[in-house]
Design an enzyme around this catalytic site. Structure first.
Site, short mmCIF file in Angstrom:
data_model
loop_
_atom_site.label_atom_id
_atom_site.label_comp_id
_atom_site.label_asym_id
_atom_site.label_seq_id
_atom_site.Cartn_x
_atom_site.Cartn_y
_atom_site.Cartn_z
N ASP A 20 1.15 2.38 2.54
CA ASP A 20 1.32 1.02 2.01
C ASP A 20 1.68 0.12 3.18
O ASP A 20 2.03 0.60 4.27
CB ASP A 20 2.45 1.03 0.95
N TYR B 282 1.35 -7.52 4.00
CA TYR B 282 -0.10 -7.61 4.17
C TYR B 282 -0.69 -8.75 3.32
O TYR B 282 -1.74 -9.27 3.62
CB TYR B 282 -0.78 -6.30 3.69
N CYS C 65 -1.43 0.70 -2.14
CA CYS C 65 -1.31 -0.73 -1.86
C CYS C 65 -2.54 -1.43 -2.42
O CYS C 65 -3.67 -1.15 -1.98
CB CYS C 65 -1.22 -0.90 -0.34
N THR D 206 -3.29 -4.47 -2.05
CA THR D 206 -3.79 -5.42 -1.06
C THR D 206 -4.71 -4.73 -0.06
O THR D 206 -5.83 -5.19 0.21
CB THR D 206 -2.59 -6.07 -0.33
N CYS E 98 1.12 -4.97 -7.67
CA CYS E 98 1.52 -4.73 -6.27
C CYS E 98 2.56 -3.62 -6.35
O CYS E 98 3.47 -3.67 -7.20
CB CYS E 98 2.12 -6.00 -5.68
N THR E 99 2.44 -2.63 -5.49
CA THR E 99 3.32 -1.46 -5.63
C THR E 99 4.79 -1.80 -5.34
O THR E 99 5.69 -1.11 -5.83
CB THR E 99 2.84 -0.30 -4.74
N1 DGL Z 1 2.48 -3.20 -1.80
C1 DGL Z 1 1.32 -3.94 -1.56
C2 DGL Z 1 0.38 -4.04 -2.76
O1 DGL Z 1 0.38 -3.18 -3.62
C3 DGL Z 1 1.31 -5.16 -0.69
C4 DGL Z 1 2.53 -5.90 -0.33
C5 DGL Z 1 2.34 -6.78 0.88
O2 DGL Z 1 2.48 -6.27 1.99
O3 DGL Z 1 2.07 -7.99 0.74
O4 DGL Z 1 -0.41 -4.94 -2.83
#
Ligand code: DGL
Length: 259
Positions: free
Chosen positions: A11, A43, A74, A76, A187-188
């Site tokens: 992630d 991210y 993740c 994203t 989002c995780t």
């Molecule tokens: N945990 C991530 C997701 O599931 C992204 C969080 C990030 O870095 O913005 O999208």
């Protein structure tokens, strides 16, 4: 590839730990290598090319470590990189997307009003637009970017109730929440807010996430390749991070063991 080889899970930072711990509990014979890229998080406000580059470098390292599969824990990174990663690497790569189908299916045929909470990048990308197209004609779907919720986890401020509630008010006060059927945690990092969301949302609003579906998919894929670890294997979890500070390593441990 040996069925005892590890599964790489990554992630942008600490959010994917919510996935790793569910893999650990559902698949205790597996060896899990978790990598969080907290030095480069978040991210969700980067460009797709930046996220793609970071994702390739993480998967390259996993491959060097002999993983039998990769879980992109993740949404994203999945949006930005899953297609290219699958084309490039010859191992199963399991991605994640906001569990919009699950939320709409909960209506059992009745039109649903769903808020999808995710990062700005996830909600902007083509992958989500395609998902939206599948459901938007029958359901009313609101896309809500919540970048601060990522930062709060990475900064270790998850226990600061006032701070968290302030962020929830900022993102959700404009909705008539009583008219909403469900909120998708897309989002995780947001999985760690489940209790906050439960207190914040009217009790009829369901909270949906894609972790269980992702793990089910991982199990199915490994099983179809006869690559599940033997039942006699004692699995393990190794957590590492691009931010090698004691703060991040302690935070990662506490999130892994959080209820
Ligand atoms: N945990 C991530 C997701 O599931 C992204 C969080 C990030 O870095 O913005 O999208």
């Amino acid at each position: 590839m040996s069925s005892s080889a590890p599964i790489g899970v990554f992630d942008s930072g600490l959010g994917g730990i919510s996935v790793a711990r569910e893999i650990r509990s559902a698949m205790p014979n597996e060896h899990i290598l978790y990598f969080g890229d907290s030095a480069n998080a978040p991210y969700g406000i980067k460009t797709p090319d930046e996220v793609k580059k970071l994702s390739f470098s993480i998967v390259e390292n996993f491959v060097k470590n002999g993983v039998k599969a990769v879980v992109i824990a993740c949404n994203t990174a999945t949006s930005a990189a899953v297609k290219d990663l699958r084309e490039y690497y010859n191992i199963p790569i399991i991605g994640m997307e906001p569990a919009l189908k699950l939320a709409c299916d909960l209506g059992c045929g009745k039109s649903q009003r769903v808020i999808v909470a995710a990062t700005p990048l996830t909600l902007r990308e083509r992958k989500f637009a395609d998902l939206l197209n599948r459901f938007a004609c029958e359901h009313t779907i609101f896309s809500q970017p919540c970048p601060d919720l990522v930062r709060i986890v990475e900064d270790g401020k998850l226990n600061d109730c006032d701070f968290v509630n302030c962020a929830l008010h900022k993102y959700f006060d404009s909705y008539d929440l009583h008219s909403i059927d469900s909120v998708v945690l897309g989002c995780t990092h947001f999985i760690f807010y489940r209790d906050y969301f439960r207190d914040f949302l009217p009790s009829n609003v369901k909270i949906v996430d894609g972790n269980a579906g992702t793990i089910h998919h991982l199990q199915e894929i490994l099983s179809s390749l006869d690559a599940l670890a033997p039942k006699s294997e004692e699995g393990s979890v190794t957590i590492s991070n691009s931010d090698t500070s004691k703060r991040i390593s302690e935070l990662a441990q506490s999130l892994f063991f959080a209820k």
